[in-house]
Design a protein around this motif. Structure first.
Motif, PDB file in Angstrom:
ATOM      1  N   GLN A  35       1.193   9.021   0.893  1.00 56.00           N
ATOM      2  CA  GLN A  35       2.037   7.878   1.450  1.00 56.00           C
ATOM      3  C   GLN A  35       2.956   7.453   0.404  1.00 56.00           C
ATOM      4  O   GLN A  35       2.790   7.252  -0.941  1.00 56.00           O
ATOM      5  N   ALA A  36       4.368   7.256   1.071  1.00 55.23           N
ATOM      6  CA  ALA A  36       5.506   6.958  -0.230  1.00 55.23           C
ATOM      7  C   ALA A  36       4.943   5.636  -0.842  1.00 55.23           C
ATOM      8  O   ALA A  36       4.247   4.774  -0.158  1.00 55.23           O
TER       9      ALA A  36
ATOM     10  N   GLY B  39       1.505  14.847   7.740  1.00 57.71           N
ATOM     11  CA  GLY B  39       1.579  16.062   7.213  1.00 57.71           C
ATOM     12  C   GLY B  39       3.071  16.523   6.939  1.00 57.71           C
ATOM     13  O   GLY B  39       3.294  17.776   6.392  1.00 57.71           O
ATOM     14  N   GLU B  40       4.043  15.760   6.978  1.00 57.52           N
ATOM     15  CA  GLU B  40       5.591  16.031   6.686  1.00 57.52           C
ATOM     16  C   GLU B  40       5.801  16.095   5.343  1.00 57.52           C
ATOM     17  O   GLU B  40       6.551  17.209   5.085  1.00 57.52           O
ATOM     18  N   ASP B  41       5.341  15.352   4.579  1.00 59.11           N
ATOM     19  CA  ASP B  41       5.695  15.302   3.166  1.00 59.11           C
ATOM     20  C   ASP B  41       4.590  15.580   2.007  1.00 59.11           C
ATOM     21  O   ASP B  41       3.438  15.281   2.493  1.00 59.11           O
ATOM     22  N   LEU B  42       4.899  16.242   0.962  1.00 60.03           N
ATOM     23  CA  LEU B  42       3.941  16.431   0.066  1.00 60.03           C
ATOM     24  C   LEU B  42       4.332  15.651  -1.085  1.00 60.03           C
ATOM     25  O   LEU B  42       5.650  15.724  -1.818  1.00 60.03           O
ATOM     26  N   GLN B  43       3.250  14.896  -1.566  1.00 63.77           N
ATOM     27  CA  GLN B  43       3.640  14.102  -2.809  1.00 63.77           C
ATOM     28  C   GLN B  43       2.727  14.706  -3.857  1.00 63.77           C
ATOM     29  O   GLN B  43       1.710  15.184  -3.942  1.00 63.77           O
TER      30      GLN B  43
ATOM     31  N   SER C 295       0.777  -1.322  -0.018  1.00 66.95           N
ATOM     32  CA  SER C 295       0.175   0.020  -0.050  1.00 66.95           C
ATOM     33  C   SER C 295       0.892   1.206  -0.142  1.00 66.95           C
ATOM     34  O   SER C 295       2.044   1.412   0.345  1.00 66.95           O
ATOM     35  N   GLY C 296       0.237   2.056  -0.800  1.00 71.58           N
ATOM     36  CA  GLY C 296       1.153   3.632  -0.589  1.00 71.58           C
ATOM     37  C   GLY C 296       1.271   3.848  -2.166  1.00 71.58           C
ATOM     38  O   GLY C 296       1.901   3.063  -3.058  1.00 71.58           O
TER      39      GLY C 296
ATOM     40  N   GLN D 146       0.683  12.531   4.135  1.00 68.97           N
ATOM     41  CA  GLN D 146       0.149  11.567   5.253  1.00 68.97           C
ATOM     42  C   GLN D 146      -0.895  12.048   6.048  1.00 68.97           C
ATOM     43  O   GLN D 146      -0.778  13.100   6.682  1.00 68.97           O
ATOM     44  N   ALA D 147      -1.749  11.308   6.206  1.00 67.70           N
ATOM     45  CA  ALA D 147      -2.917  11.622   7.277  1.00 67.70           C
ATOM     46  C   ALA D 147      -2.927  10.716   8.341  1.00 67.70           C
ATOM     47  O   ALA D 147      -3.895  10.689   9.281  1.00 67.70           O
TER      48      ALA D 147
END
Length: 589
Positions: A484-485, A576-580, A475-476, A569-570
């Protein structure tokens, strides 16, 4: 008797360069307004246009009155005081100052004695033809057409009206209707003749159409034959028509008029993700490979370019499809693929071949069954191995979306089961997968669309160390949980003294979207995705989960919407750290 009238007055300056249209009526206002050509005439029209429109309006307004149940009305159209019917089309005045339409609708009629016969057994007249119902002319036509259609459904293809008598009894404001139908003989399908085809043979057109020659005529069979021909993609247009004359032994010859599409097509695609990198894809399609509407499609894809998901993945595959094999609704397929998957947790080089049949059970339900063989070399943290698998792929798809590439209403369901066993018998089991999607658009302006997706997967009979690595679930990423990565959620497995991450034996994922159109071709999107991966075959047993959320933008083009999604990420400590970033063509699902 109370007289009701309406007047439509058009004031025209000089050569009708300006208009002021006023309609005053208490009867059939909308119908008369919609029917009048004078009312619809554009400002600045020439006087000749007004005269032509006025002369045509007599019949149009009378038809509108009949359609509303008024059969004793009178119509007067004057142009500067002269009746328009007395003005020759080529004798229009140089300037018009005023046009007045006066309509006296008279009494509104209800139905009197109604007889439409013969009708098929157990067929009754509509309640709308009852003695207290308004005698709208359209209702009579609907019932007559319905009677003819019912006879045609029973095989009487030449059913028609042979006599009709409609009498308006003005004293009683009643409308008597007497319509006589002639069913003709019950017919059977005759031979199918083909015209317009150049490269697809006549016999193959007949096989694909599947029209049951010798069986009782059916309009539904005619429609199904047209759909089968269009479904091949080999024809740009298809039209089936009935012969004017009945053939020998009460048969009805049918003609198929077709126009062939361009046989070759090529396409390209590109997607971008800040983590998964760039994906480039292309295809080449031939719609009539052997002269029988056979289709071959070759796809090539390179993914993971400049990504952070292992190495670069490659795929080259082709599928040959022959329609109307073992019946008009059964297609034969043969597909093959060579691929490399260089993922964070495994590397697989694989070559596979599948063959089988797909059966179209209805317009929106298709089932497929086949057999396959694949040869793979697999590298994981656990081991490096080679194996040959025999597979039995089974699949069913129910598609009731209004538009597959950009759905706003409807639903889609796909379920598949793939039993597998290795040539040495050491690997065996089955992979199950389901994908359900639903769409609903709300509001009168239909600007808000709610979309949802649920994915469910399970691997039975083989544990995590035995099952092929690409049969397991992660998943991701864009296809599961945005934000998510890529494949960041799997299952930790202890091998000796080492803990390694593998795919899971079960997967449960949901994707929820709200799409709101702010312009005709632009929509804003909010989404929330959830994914769960477990070591057990049951998706609800002892599984880890994560979630992602974000916003997006859609720009609708002729080939589908261009998609931009921003997710993060939720769940977890890093929420909330990374933005994809995800960019592609078509909706996310």
């Amino acid at each position: 008797m109370l007289k009701r009238s309406c007047a439509i007055v058009l004031f025209c300056a000089s050569s009708a360069s300006a208009q002021d249209v006023r309609l005053v009526t208490d009867a059939a206002e909308t119908a008369l307004n919609d029917a009048s050509l004078l009312v619809a005439l554009e400002a600045g029209s020439a006087p000749q246009d007004y005269i032509a429109a006025a002369r045509a309006d007599y019949r149009r307004l009378l038809t509108a009155l009949y359609g509303s149940g008024y059969y004793g009305g009178t119509i007067s159209i004057t142009v500067d005081g002269r009746e328009a019917a007395n003005i020759a089309p080529l004798d229009a005045p140089r300037a018009i100052s005023q046009v007045v339409i006066t309509v006296d609708p008279g009494d509104r009629f209800t139905f009197g004695d109604v007889q439409i016969a013969p009708l098929p057994p157990e067929t009754t007249l509509l309640d709308d033809l009852g003695p207290r119902r308004t005698a709208e002319s359209a209702v009579i036509g609907d019932v007559v057409r319905g009677g003819i259609s019912s006879w045609r459904d029973l095989g009487y293809a030449k059913a028609r009206v042979v006599d009709q008598r409609i009498v308006a009894r003005h004293a009683d404001a009643k409308l008597d209707v007497d319509v006589v139908l002639d069913t003709g003989p019950r017919l059977r399908f005759g031979p199918l003749s083909v015209s317009g085809n150049r490269n697809v043979g006549d016999d193959r057109v007949r096989e694909i159409a599947g029209l049951p020659e010798g069986e009782v005529f059916s309009p539904q069979e005619m429609d199904a034959a047209e759909r089968r021909l269009r479904r091949t993609g080999s024809f740009a247009s298809v039209a089936l028509s009935e012969a004017d004359q009945i053939g020998p032994n009460d048969t009805l010859p049918i003609n198929a008029q077709v126009s062939e599409a361009n046989p070759r097509r090529i396409g390209f695609g590109i997607e971008l993700s800040s983590i998964e990198g760039v994906t480039l894809s292309s295809f080449w399609l031939h719609r009539n490979l052997l002269g029988g509407a056979e289709r071959i499609r070759v796809d090539a894809e390179v993914s993971g370019i400049s990504g952070e998901t292992g190495g670069i993945d490659y795929r080259l595959g082709g599928t040959f499809t022959r329609p109307a094999t073992f019946g008009p609704d059964t297609d034969y397929f043969l597909s093959g693929e060579i691929s490399r998957q260089d993922e964070p947790e495994f590397l697989i080089d694989k070559i596979s071949v599948e063959t089988g049949f797909s059966r179209i059970l209805s317009d929106d339900l298709t089932v497929r069954a086949g057999v396959g063989i694949l040869r793979a070399r697999e590298e994981t943290a656990l081991e490096t191995r080679e194996y040959t698998l025999f597979t039995l792929p089974l699949d069913a798809t129910l598609d009731r979306r209004d538009e597959p590439s950009n759905a706003s209403n409807g639903y889609y369901l796909d379920v598949s089961a793939t039993p597998f066993i290795s040539s040495d018998g050491e690997i065996s089991g089955a992979r199950l997968y389901g994908d359900a999607r639903g769409y609903v658009t709300l509001g009168e302006e239909e600007k808000l669309t709610l979309a949802g997706r649920v994915q469910l997967g399970s691997v039975l009979g083989a544990d995590l160390t035995e099952a092929p690595a690409d049969f397991l679930f992660y998943s991701g990423g864009g296809g599961t949980v945005r934000g998510q990565a890529y494949q960041s959620l799997g299952v930790e497995t202890v091998q000796g003294l080492e803990t390694v991450t593998t795919g899971g034996a079960s997967f449960l994922g949901t994707q929820l979207e709200a799409r709101y159109a702010i312009r005709e071709n632009i929509a804003l999107v909010g989404f929330y995705d959830f994914g769960q991966v477990g070591a057990a075959a049951s998706p609800f047993e002892d599984a880890e989960w994560h979630a992602g959320a974000g916003v997006g933008l859609r720009y609708n083009t002729g080939i589908g919407p261009i998609r931009l999604d921003l997710g993060t990420q939720a769940s977890g400590d890093n929420a909330g750290e990374d933005l994809q970033v995800y960019i592609g063509i078509g909706q996310a699902f």
